[in-house]
Design a protein around this motif. Sequence first.
Motif, PDB file in Angstrom:
ATOM      1  N   ALA A  65       0.835  -1.206   0.000  1.00 49.44           N
ATOM      2  CA  ALA A  65       0.000   0.000   0.000  1.00 49.44           C
ATOM      3  C   ALA A  65       0.867   1.252   0.000  1.00 49.44           C
ATOM      4  O   ALA A  65       1.953   1.257   0.574  1.00 49.44           O
ATOM      5  CB  ALA A  65      -0.901   0.004   1.226  1.00 49.44           C
ATOM      6  N   VAL A  78      -5.911   0.440   8.034  1.00 48.64           N
ATOM      7  CA  VAL A  78      -6.449   0.949   6.775  1.00 48.64           C
ATOM      8  C   VAL A  78      -5.300   1.101   5.776  1.00 48.64           C
ATOM      9  O   VAL A  78      -4.334   1.820   6.043  1.00 48.64           O
ATOM     10  CB  VAL A  78      -7.168   2.303   6.982  1.00 48.64           C
ATOM     11  N   GLU A  80      -4.235   2.124   1.814  1.00 44.42           N
ATOM     12  CA  GLU A  80      -4.714   2.935   0.690  1.00 44.42           C
ATOM     13  C   GLU A  80      -3.866   2.674  -0.542  1.00 44.42           C
ATOM     14  O   GLU A  80      -2.663   2.515  -0.438  1.00 44.42           O
ATOM     15  CB  GLU A  80      -4.671   4.413   1.061  1.00 44.42           C
ATOM     16  N   ASP A  81      -4.508   2.668  -1.710  1.00 52.91           N
ATOM     17  CA  ASP A  81      -3.877   2.396  -2.998  1.00 52.91           C
ATOM     18  C   ASP A  81      -3.145   1.054  -2.911  1.00 52.91           C
ATOM     19  O   ASP A  81      -1.925   0.989  -2.865  1.00 52.91           O
ATOM     20  CB  ASP A  81      -2.932   3.521  -3.406  1.00 52.91           C
ATOM     21  N   CYS A  96      -7.131  -2.652  -5.169  1.00 49.82           N
ATOM     22  CA  CYS A  96      -8.300  -1.890  -4.727  1.00 49.82           C
ATOM     23  C   CYS A  96      -7.806  -0.531  -4.238  1.00 49.82           C
ATOM     24  O   CYS A  96      -6.614  -0.328  -4.027  1.00 49.82           O
ATOM     25  CB  CYS A  96      -9.081  -2.622  -3.635  1.00 49.82           C
ATOM     26  N   GLU A  97      -8.736   0.395  -4.074  1.00 47.67           N
ATOM     27  CA  GLU A  97      -8.360   1.720  -3.587  1.00 47.67           C
ATOM     28  C   GLU A  97      -8.070   1.697  -2.091  1.00 47.67           C
ATOM     29  O   GLU A  97      -7.132   2.318  -1.630  1.00 47.67           O
ATOM     30  CB  GLU A  97      -9.466   2.725  -3.917  1.00 47.67           C
ATOM     31  N   THR A  98      -8.918   0.975  -1.322  1.00 55.20           N
ATOM     32  CA  THR A  98      -8.767   0.932   0.131  1.00 55.20           C
ATOM     33  C   THR A  98      -9.062  -0.471   0.643  1.00 55.20           C
ATOM     34  O   THR A  98      -9.994  -1.113   0.174  1.00 55.20           O
ATOM     35  CB  THR A  98      -9.744   1.914   0.824  1.00 55.20           C
ATOM     36  N   THR A 100      -9.607  -2.215   4.470  1.00 55.33           N
ATOM     37  CA  THR A 100      -9.697  -2.038   5.920  1.00 55.33           C
ATOM     38  C   THR A 100      -9.672  -3.421   6.544  1.00 55.33           C
ATOM     39  O   THR A 100     -10.553  -4.240   6.280  1.00 55.33           O
ATOM     40  CB  THR A 100     -10.982  -1.288   6.308  1.00 55.33           C
ATOM     41  N   THR A 111     -12.466  -1.883  -0.950  1.00 54.85           N
ATOM     42  CA  THR A 111     -13.387  -0.921  -1.557  1.00 54.85           C
ATOM     43  C   THR A 111     -12.703  -0.158  -2.685  1.00 54.85           C
ATOM     44  O   THR A 111     -11.491   0.040  -2.669  1.00 54.85           O
ATOM     45  CB  THR A 111     -13.922   0.084  -0.523  1.00 54.85           C
TER      46      THR A 111
END
Length: 180
Positions: A65, A78, A80-81, A96-98, A100, A111
């Motif tokens: 990420a 979390v 991201e990217d 995915c973008e995010t 969790t 998500t």
Amino acid sequence: MAQRKLARLLLMCLLSATLLAQFTSCAKGEAQEIPLGEQDLPDMVLYNAQYTLGRPNEGALLMTAKTMTVYKGAKGTVLEDVRFKQNGEDGIEGSCETATIDENGEKATLTGNVEIQRKSDDLLITAKDIEWDNETMTLDAKGEVVVVYGDGTRVVAQGFSAVLDEDDFEFGQIVEGVVK
């Protein structure tokens, strides 16, 4: 002339007193701040980080990420990217973008433009949101999901669940499909 100077001086004093009264009567409004102890601050933020979801006797799912934010407790971690890959014969990869991940590292919510590929059977799954259970190797999606096989089979459905270990796929309401 002296009276004029005195009148000017009194006028200046009166103006100064009026301005001073206006400035002293203004007060800065207090900002609504959350007390430091009640703020939801992360315990750690890492950049260009890796997170590993592992299972006994299986290849780990390595998630890379741009940003990883770690919280203690229920908020979890979390990412991201995100790009992810699982080595092995039936390994998956995707993005995915995010993501969790729960505090136990067992479940993840993927998500934003989720793509999951399994090259061993030329499978591609795309969705807006997918729930991943690493313990049971299951996927679950409430929204629209597109599943495409290399032979040209393509199914678009509203709702989807899969047990990847068993190649068991269930679709909610099928919106469109081409089976070859």
